[in-house]
Design a protein around this motif. Structure first.
Motif, PDB file in Angstrom:
ATOM      1  N   LEU A  69      13.511  -7.382  -8.100  1.00  0.00           N
ATOM      2  CA  LEU A  69      12.345  -6.647  -7.621  1.00  0.00           C
ATOM      3  C   LEU A  69      12.507  -6.298  -6.138  1.00  0.00           C
ATOM      4  O   LEU A  69      12.925  -7.119  -5.333  1.00  0.00           O
ATOM      5  CB  LEU A  69      11.088  -7.505  -7.797  1.00  0.00           C
ATOM      6  N   VAL A  70      12.143  -5.068  -5.783  1.00  0.00           N
ATOM      7  CA  VAL A  70      12.145  -4.636  -4.385  1.00  0.00           C
ATOM      8  C   VAL A  70      10.706  -4.667  -3.876  1.00  0.00           C
ATOM      9  O   VAL A  70       9.823  -4.064  -4.486  1.00  0.00           O
ATOM     10  CB  VAL A  70      12.727  -3.229  -4.231  1.00  0.00           C
ATOM     11  N   GLU A  71      10.478  -5.380  -2.783  1.00  0.00           N
ATOM     12  CA  GLU A  71       9.147  -5.454  -2.186  1.00  0.00           C
ATOM     13  C   GLU A  71       9.169  -4.722  -0.837  1.00  0.00           C
ATOM     14  O   GLU A  71       9.924  -5.073   0.052  1.00  0.00           O
ATOM     15  CB  GLU A  71       8.721  -6.909  -1.996  1.00  0.00           C
ATOM     16  N   LEU A  72       8.315  -3.728  -0.712  1.00  0.00           N
ATOM     17  CA  LEU A  72       8.243  -2.942   0.510  1.00  0.00           C
ATOM     18  C   LEU A  72       7.244  -3.570   1.481  1.00  0.00           C
ATOM     19  O   LEU A  72       6.115  -3.895   1.075  1.00  0.00           O
ATOM     20  CB  LEU A  72       7.822  -1.498   0.211  1.00  0.00           C
ATOM     21  N   PRO A  73       7.609  -3.712   2.751  1.00  0.00           N
ATOM     22  CA  PRO A  73       6.643  -4.242   3.726  1.00  0.00           C
ATOM     23  C   PRO A  73       5.546  -3.230   3.981  1.00  0.00           C
ATOM     24  O   PRO A  73       5.722  -2.017   3.760  1.00  0.00           O
ATOM     25  CB  PRO A  73       7.517  -4.442   4.984  1.00  0.00           C
ATOM     26  N   ARG A  74       4.417  -3.718   4.445  1.00  0.00           N
ATOM     27  CA  ARG A  74       3.319  -2.814   4.771  1.00  0.00           C
ATOM     28  C   ARG A  74       3.730  -1.921   5.925  1.00  0.00           C
ATOM     29  O   ARG A  74       4.218  -2.387   6.960  1.00  0.00           O
ATOM     30  CB  ARG A  74       2.070  -3.593   5.159  1.00  0.00           C
ATOM     31  N   GLY A  75       3.580  -0.606   5.757  1.00  0.00           N
ATOM     32  CA  GLY A  75       4.004   0.347   6.790  1.00  0.00           C
ATOM     33  C   GLY A  75       3.025   0.476   7.922  1.00  0.00           C
ATOM     34  O   GLY A  75       1.899   0.042   7.834  1.00  0.00           O
ATOM     35  N   ALA A  85      -8.799  10.151  -6.004  1.00  0.00           N
ATOM     36  CA  ALA A  85      -7.810  11.210  -6.210  1.00  0.00           C
ATOM     37  C   ALA A  85      -6.747  11.185  -5.117  1.00  0.00           C
ATOM     38  O   ALA A  85      -5.566  11.426  -5.382  1.00  0.00           O
ATOM     39  CB  ALA A  85      -8.497  12.575  -6.247  1.00  0.00           C
ATOM     40  N   LEU A  86      -7.155  10.903  -3.883  1.00  0.00           N
ATOM     41  CA  LEU A  86      -6.190  10.829  -2.786  1.00  0.00           C
ATOM     42  C   LEU A  86      -5.271   9.625  -2.967  1.00  0.00           C
ATOM     43  O   LEU A  86      -4.061   9.708  -2.738  1.00  0.00           O
ATOM     44  CB  LEU A  86      -6.913  10.742  -1.440  1.00  0.00           C
ATOM     45  N   LYS A  87      -5.843   8.496  -3.393  1.00  0.00           N
ATOM     46  CA  LYS A  87      -5.013   7.312  -3.647  1.00  0.00           C
ATOM     47  C   LYS A  87      -3.966   7.614  -4.713  1.00  0.00           C
ATOM     48  O   LYS A  87      -2.790   7.274  -4.564  1.00  0.00           O
ATOM     49  CB  LYS A  87      -5.888   6.143  -4.102  1.00  0.00           C
ATOM     50  N   ARG A  88      -4.399   8.233  -5.807  1.00  0.00           N
ATOM     51  CA  ARG A  88      -3.476   8.557  -6.889  1.00  0.00           C
ATOM     52  C   ARG A  88      -2.364   9.479  -6.391  1.00  0.00           C
ATOM     53  O   ARG A  88      -1.191   9.294  -6.725  1.00  0.00           O
ATOM     54  CB  ARG A  88      -4.260   9.195  -8.039  1.00  0.00           C
ATOM     55  N   HIS A  89      -2.727  10.468  -5.581  1.00  0.00           N
ATOM     56  CA  HIS A  89      -1.730  11.409  -5.047  1.00  0.00           C
ATOM     57  C   HIS A  89      -0.714  10.675  -4.179  1.00  0.00           C
ATOM     58  O   HIS A  89       0.500  10.905  -4.295  1.00  0.00           O
ATOM     59  CB  HIS A  89      -2.439  12.490  -4.240  1.00  0.00           C
ATOM     60  N   ARG A  90      -1.183   9.773  -3.313  1.00  0.00           N
ATOM     61  CA  ARG A  90      -0.279   9.055  -2.426  1.00  0.00           C
ATOM     62  C   ARG A  90       0.614   8.082  -3.194  1.00  0.00           C
ATOM     63  O   ARG A  90       1.788   7.898  -2.847  1.00  0.00           O
ATOM     64  CB  ARG A  90      -1.080   8.304  -1.350  1.00  0.00           C
ATOM     65  N   ALA A 100       0.855  -1.191   0.000  1.00  0.00           N
ATOM     66  CA  ALA A 100       0.000   0.000   0.000  1.00  0.00           C
ATOM     67  C   ALA A 100       0.886   1.233   0.000  1.00  0.00           C
ATOM     68  O   ALA A 100       1.977   1.229   0.569  1.00  0.00           O
ATOM     69  CB  ALA A 100      -0.928   0.010   1.204  1.00  0.00           C
ATOM     70  N   ALA A 101       0.408   2.292  -0.645  1.00  0.00           N
ATOM     71  CA  ALA A 101       1.180   3.535  -0.691  1.00  0.00           C
ATOM     72  C   ALA A 101       1.018   4.348   0.577  1.00  0.00           C
ATOM     73  O   ALA A 101       1.853   5.195   0.895  1.00  0.00           O
ATOM     74  CB  ALA A 101       0.755   4.367  -1.894  1.00  0.00           C
ATOM     75  N   SER A 102      -0.054   4.108   1.337  1.00  0.00           N
ATOM     76  CA  SER A 102      -0.327   4.885   2.550  1.00  0.00           C
ATOM     77  C   SER A 102      -1.295   4.100   3.425  1.00  0.00           C
ATOM     78  O   SER A 102      -1.975   3.182   2.949  1.00  0.00           O
ATOM     79  CB  SER A 102      -0.921   6.239   2.178  1.00  0.00           C
ATOM     80  N   ASP A 103      -1.364   4.483   4.702  1.00  0.00           N
ATOM     81  CA  ASP A 103      -2.361   3.858   5.581  1.00  0.00           C
ATOM     82  C   ASP A 103      -3.659   4.658   5.626  1.00  0.00           C
ATOM     83  O   ASP A 103      -4.657   4.199   6.166  1.00  0.00           O
ATOM     84  CB  ASP A 103      -1.813   3.677   7.001  1.00  0.00           C
ATOM     85  N   TYR A 104      -3.664   5.868   5.073  1.00  0.00           N
ATOM     86  CA  TYR A 104      -4.866   6.697   4.965  1.00  0.00           C
ATOM     87  C   TYR A 104      -5.581   6.879   6.306  1.00  0.00           C
ATOM     88  O   TYR A 104      -6.808   6.809   6.379  1.00  0.00           O
ATOM     89  CB  TYR A 104      -5.837   6.109   3.939  1.00  0.00           C
ATOM     90  N   ARG A 105      -4.813   7.140   7.349  1.00  0.00           N
ATOM     91  CA  ARG A 105      -5.431   7.318   8.665  1.00  0.00           C
ATOM     92  C   ARG A 105      -6.370   8.514   8.701  1.00  0.00           C
ATOM     93  O   ARG A 105      -7.364   8.521   9.430  1.00  0.00           O
ATOM     94  CB  ARG A 105      -4.336   7.490   9.717  1.00  0.00           C
TER      95      ARG A 105
END
Length: 229
Positions: A223-229, A118-123, A31-36
């Motif tokens: 490939l680089v895989e980022l863990p969920r933040g 739109a927020l998802k795209r921005h993040r 995910a790009a963000s947790d969207y808290r």
């Protein structure tokens, strides 16, 4: 991503870079963000409905009939108590609505569904730019690094090109690669989407920065895989 998927993506990067002096780097994040802030926004918005719900429920504030022998002080006291009771009820209802809404929206599937596109795209764009800088894609010799970034939960992708290649082509040249990548995500085949996008990015790089004898491999192909933040 399975080991087979990782191998397929790495092989696609090696094959693409065998035709060009450019560098392709692949990153996938769950995910790009947790969207808290989305949780807070929805909880606060629903809580603001409390007064309207009380009115819709028929809650009223009334004062005693002045013709019934009440003194002004008694009328004021009763009206004050009624107003306090109504205000307390509204506050308690708002608190309950805030808590319940926050708990529901905090569930990952619900939060994703209620997050504006739109927020998802921005993040996603922000996260891609962050990875582009943190992975040293600006450090390639001819500034030809290309980042292919995918955010799985959002099912969105972003391609970031360094100034060496970005100055030679318009942003529209990456459209086909983006479309192939997103199509793979929608089919539930991210590795195939990555491989197709890598090949198309390789075509663009090979056209403007074709292979020559002096062609060091400046960035990892894996490939680089980022863990969920």
């Amino acid at each position: 991503m399975s080991p087979k998927d990782r191998e397929a993506i790495e092989a696609a990067v090696r094959e693409a870079e065998a035709r060009t002096r450019g560098e392709i780097y692949c990153v996938v994040a769950q995910a790009a963000s947790d969207y808290r802030e989305v949780v807070l926004a929805w909880a606060a918005g629903v809580a603001l409905l409390a007064p309207a719900l009380l009115l819709a429920g028929g809650v009223q504030i009334s004062a005693p009939d002045l013709t019934g022998g009440w003194t002004a002080a008694q009328v004021g006291d009763v009206a004050s108590r009624a107003a306090r009771a109504a205000l307390t009820g509204a506050i308690l209802l708002q608190a309950a609505l805030f808590l319940v809404t926050a708990l529901v929206v905090a569930l990952p599937p619900v939060r994703r569904a209620l997050t504006p596109k739109a927020l998802k795209r921005h993040r996603v764009r922000e996260k891609a730019q962050e990875q582009f800088l943190s992975r040293n894609l600006r450090a390639t010799r001819e500034r030809t690094g290309v980042l292919i970034f995918v955010a799985v939960d959002e099912r969105m992708a972003e391609i970031v090109a360094d100034e060496g290649i970005a100055s030679a082509v318009g942003p529209e040249v990456w459209t086909r690669a983006m479309a192939a990548l997103v199509e793979g995500l929608k089919r539930g085949e991210p590795a195939a989407g990555f491989a197709a996008a890598v090949g198309l990015c390789g075509d663009v790089l090979a056209e403007h920065f074709p292979l020559r004898a002096d062609n060091p491999d400046e960035l990892p192909d894996s490939l680089v895989e980022l863990p969920r933040g």
